[in-house]
Design an enzyme around this catalytic site. Structure first.
Site, PDB file in Angstrom:
ATOM      1  N   LYS A  68      -2.385  -1.959  -3.228  1.00  0.00           N
ATOM      2  CA  LYS A  68      -3.451  -1.121  -2.664  1.00  0.00           C
ATOM      3  C   LYS A  68      -3.064   0.343  -2.839  1.00  0.00           C
ATOM      4  O   LYS A  68      -2.419   0.930  -1.968  1.00  0.00           O
ATOM      5  CB  LYS A  68      -3.658  -1.472  -1.184  1.00  0.00           C
ATOM      6  CG  LYS A  68      -4.681  -0.588  -0.471  1.00  0.00           C
ATOM      7  CD  LYS A  68      -5.150  -1.204   0.825  1.00  0.00           C
ATOM      8  CE  LYS A  68      -6.035  -0.243   1.597  1.00  0.00           C
ATOM      9  NZ  LYS A  68      -6.725  -0.874   2.725  1.00  0.00           N
ATOM     10  N   GLU A  70       0.823  -1.218   0.000  1.00  0.00           N
ATOM     11  CA  GLU A  70       0.000   0.000   0.000  1.00  0.00           C
ATOM     12  C   GLU A  70       0.855   1.266   0.000  1.00  0.00           C
ATOM     13  O   GLU A  70       1.275   1.737   1.064  1.00  0.00           O
ATOM     14  CB  GLU A  70      -0.942   0.009   1.224  1.00  0.00           C
ATOM     15  CG  GLU A  70      -1.815   1.267   1.280  1.00  0.00           C
ATOM     16  CD  GLU A  70      -2.805   1.297   2.438  1.00  0.00           C
ATOM     17  OE1 GLU A  70      -2.753   0.406   3.292  1.00  0.00           O
ATOM     18  OE2 GLU A  70      -3.621   2.224   2.491  1.00  0.00           O
TER      19      GLU A  70
HETATM   20  P1  13P Z   1      -9.420   4.102   3.989  1.00  0.00           P
HETATM   21  O1  13P Z   1     -10.245   3.369   2.957  1.00  0.00           O
HETATM   22  O2  13P Z   1     -10.247   4.707   5.093  1.00  0.00           O
HETATM   23  O3  13P Z   1      -8.433   5.026   3.364  1.00  0.00           O
HETATM   24  O4  13P Z   1      -8.583   2.980   4.749  1.00  0.00           O
HETATM   25  C1  13P Z   1      -7.971   1.995   4.027  1.00  0.00           C
HETATM   26  C2  13P Z   1      -6.718   1.586   4.694  1.00  0.00           C
HETATM   27  O5  13P Z   1      -6.534   0.429   4.986  1.00  0.00           O
HETATM   28  C3  13P Z   1      -5.692   2.595   4.952  1.00  0.00           C
HETATM   29  O6  13P Z   1      -4.507   1.981   5.312  1.00  0.00           O
END
Ligand code: 13P
Length: 339
Positions: free
Chosen positions: A219, A177
């Site tokens: 992500k 991510e």
């Molecule tokens: P949000 O969808 O609220 O951005 O959270 C996703 C997430 O896992 C952030 O690390």
């Protein structure tokens, strides 16, 4: 490392119509979310809230995996069934947030680096024993005057790849991510430039560190106007720019891209995902791993009261269903009215 098992786990998380619920808020984050609805954060209120989410009937049609926090993976329903087991019995894969949050990057004011690599190998073994099948690590990139720098991006990409390699060694699918924040006055073009550069570094590092691309999920943020930008790009422009950026940067070997919602409203996040899937077919599955966009309306309905549980679960089921429809471009505004 079992390459086939990793690839099959990654694929199943994004099988048709399915996405991921990010319910891995750290203690600080969940406290903030609870404050909005006047709920005090305690071990028991956090447990009760997560039970509302995980025991919602029928969500397994829309949710393939749930990301848990360290405390949550060790918790159970009021009746004593461990959360990983509750999810497993529905065919939902439990996952775990393994990063330890961000710190200032020394020498680079305004930039952050994510911590949590020390001791990670041992923690991953424990999480796997507790039932986790995948993991998450979030890098945070801020857009501002003179930032991000090349070093800021490189350090974060390097840490993401170290984490991903360790996960695969422990037979856990890493969700990679790299989040470019929506905060700021920047426009869509600037978000596209930074997102593209970060993704280039991330896939370079993943390749250098011999990460199996078939056994990860990406992500990312969507390519979107900064929250404080005076010109907000339309749903169609966000979809086009995001798909263009991903096509240029993400190898087709990656089975799925699961977006974070990052502060978009729940309906916006669903509309954007829907519009992107309408631009397909794509080389990868385009799905969701939303935290706030799935949970904000649920928290608002629940407000810490046992008598609101049924209503809150109905709201959660609805949002999950809308996002599931957006996986194949079949979401419509009518679905919101029907709720
Ligand atoms: P949000 O969808 O609220 O951005 O959270 C996703 C997430 O896992 C952030 O690390």
């Amino acid at each position: 490392m079992d390459e086939q098992a990793l690839a099959s786990c990654a694929r199943s998380l994004v099988s048709p119509g399915k996405g991921i619920l990010a319910a891995d808020e750290s203690l600080g984050t969940i406290k903030k979310r609870f404050e909005h609805v006047n709920v005090a954060s305690s071990q028991e209120s956090r447990r009760a809230y997560r039970e509302v989410l995980f025991t919602t009937r029928g969500i397994e049609a829309f949710i393939g995996g749930v990301i848990l926090f360290d405390e949550t993976i060790r918790q159970a329903t009021e009746a004593g069934v461990p959360f990983p087991k509750v999810l497993g019995e529905k065919g939902i894969l439990p996952g775990i947030k393994v990063d330890e949050g961000t710190k200032e990057l020394a020498g680079f004011p305004g930039e952050k680096v994510t911590e949590g690599l020390d001791g990670l190998r041992e923690r991953l073994v424990e999480y796997r024993d507790l039932g986790a099948r995948f993991a998450k690590w979030r890098a945070v990139i801020t857009i501002g005057s003179g930032i991000p720098t090349r070093v800021g991006l490189l350090e974060n990409a390097h840490a993401l790849a170290r984490y991903a390699a360790l996960c695969q060694d422990a037979d856990l699918v890493p969700i990679v991510e790299p989040e470019v924040l929506m905060d700021g006055e920047h426009d869509l073009a600037r978000c596209e430039e930074v997102t593209a550069e970060m993704l280039r570094h991330v896939f370079f590092e993943l390749a250098e560190q011999r990460v199996l691309l078939e056994g990860i999920l990406l992500k990312p943020n969507m390519v979107i106007s900064g929250k404080a930008c005076s010109r907000q790009a339309s749903v169609e422009r966000v979809a086009e720019a995001t798909v263009r950026t991903l096509r240029r940067a993400v190898p087709a070997a990656v089975p799925g891209i699961v977006f974070l919602s990052g502060g978009q409203t729940p309906v916006q996040a669903t509309e954007h995902l829907n519009a992107m899937n309408l631009l397909g077919p794509h080389p990868w599955e385009l799905s969701f791993s939303y935290g706030r966009a799935l949970q904000d309306p649920v928290l608002d309905a629940w407000r810490g009261e046992a008598r609101n549980v049924t209503k809150a679960q109905k709201v959660f089921h609805h949002r999950a269903k809308c996002n599931s429809a957006a996986r194949s471009g079949k979401y419509t505004r009518k679905m919101e009215e029907a709720a």
